[in-house]
Scaffold this active site. Sequence first.
Site, PDB file in Angstrom:
ATOM      1  N   GLN A  72       0.828  -1.200   0.000  1.00  0.00           N
ATOM      2  CA  GLN A  72       0.000   0.000   0.000  1.00  0.00           C
ATOM      3  C   GLN A  72       0.871   1.262   0.000  1.00  0.00           C
ATOM      4  O   GLN A  72       0.547   2.264   0.641  1.00  0.00           O
ATOM      5  CB  GLN A  72      -0.940  -0.005   1.212  1.00  0.00           C
ATOM      6  CG  GLN A  72      -2.099  -0.971   1.090  1.00  0.00           C
ATOM      7  CD  GLN A  72      -3.099  -0.530   0.027  1.00  0.00           C
ATOM      8  OE1 GLN A  72      -3.208   0.645  -0.285  1.00  0.00           O
ATOM      9  NE2 GLN A  72      -3.836  -1.482  -0.527  1.00  0.00           N
ATOM     10  N   SER A  73       1.940   1.241  -0.746  1.00  0.00           N
ATOM     11  CA  SER A  73       2.891   2.355  -0.781  1.00  0.00           C
ATOM     12  C   SER A  73       2.282   3.641  -1.324  1.00  0.00           C
ATOM     13  O   SER A  73       1.786   3.685  -2.453  1.00  0.00           O
ATOM     14  CB  SER A  73       4.091   1.968  -1.650  1.00  0.00           C
ATOM     15  OG  SER A  73       4.900   3.087  -1.931  1.00  0.00           O
TER      16      SER A  73
END
Length: 335
Positions: A72-73
């Site tokens: 989930q960068s």
Amino acid sequence: MSLRKRLPLAHLPTPLQRPRRLAAATGIDLWVKRDDMTGGAEAGNKIRKLEFLLGEALSLECDTVLTCGGLQSNHARATALAAASLGLRAVLFLRTNDPSLDPPLEGNVLIDRLAGAEIRLITPEQYRDRERILDRAAEELRAEGQKPYVIPEGGSNGLGALGYVEAMGEVRRQIDLGLGGGKAFDAVVVACGSGGTAAGAALGAALHGVASEVVAVAVCDDAPTFQARIEGIVREARSLDPRLPEPARVTVDDAHKGPAYAVSTPEQRRLITSVAGLSGMVLDPVYTGKAFSALMDLAGAGGPLAGKRILFVHTGGLPGLLAQGATFEDALGLD
């Protein structure tokens, strides 16, 4: 280094605000730099770094950008969207425990897909060797006739850090206009996941007289690791831009990182809920929620920042919060 390579990607200047009800409830002389407002879906601190990094990529006539991060960068999402706007291909190496499973279409991953980025899933063990993996992928693309540009984790190198040198210049100009109480701060508090924002803020705070200290709140790893990483980025940035002075003092706090990267505590989730109700400001459980948790302790009674004027940098992260909705049932009283 010439700043002509900087691209105008962010919506600037972002507001410098005093959340009055939150400040009154906490007893903290608190101001917030709203870098969650640097754009639309690409908003957050990463876009300031990408102004310089993608500026260099275009100046080198590259056609593909490669970068990495957690599943989930925020950085990967911002890179994917910025690359799409510039007509560049984006290849994202994202860390996940089981690369054989397709990740849910939620949060940052959904936005990555919408932007047309190519996602390559890698294990945590492979991620530890991320620099070599990125370099090898770049070599393969060159062999195919493409012109790749590698962006490190979080956009955190000397060039990317210049984005936060400029951000502190923006704060200085706002102070000079009478915002932020019209005077410098005692400390800047910011979440730290890869070190580049803290390094740039420390250099910019010193250059522009914004604050004498930067508190980098680690969201993973430990204080010695980030202290060394930030010092290395500072050295690299100063080699690129000779106008940069010695940085402001950097203190790394690693007592609020929670159980793991991207995993918050129940207390942190309750704090995120409270902050939203008092200010309308939405923090996230990966970065800003942990950083604000540290701020509350450090600036509370008896803490090292007690009684000081604090600038909290809101670095964004809303999509990451939206991917963790189920974890907030207890904080919202819905369990």
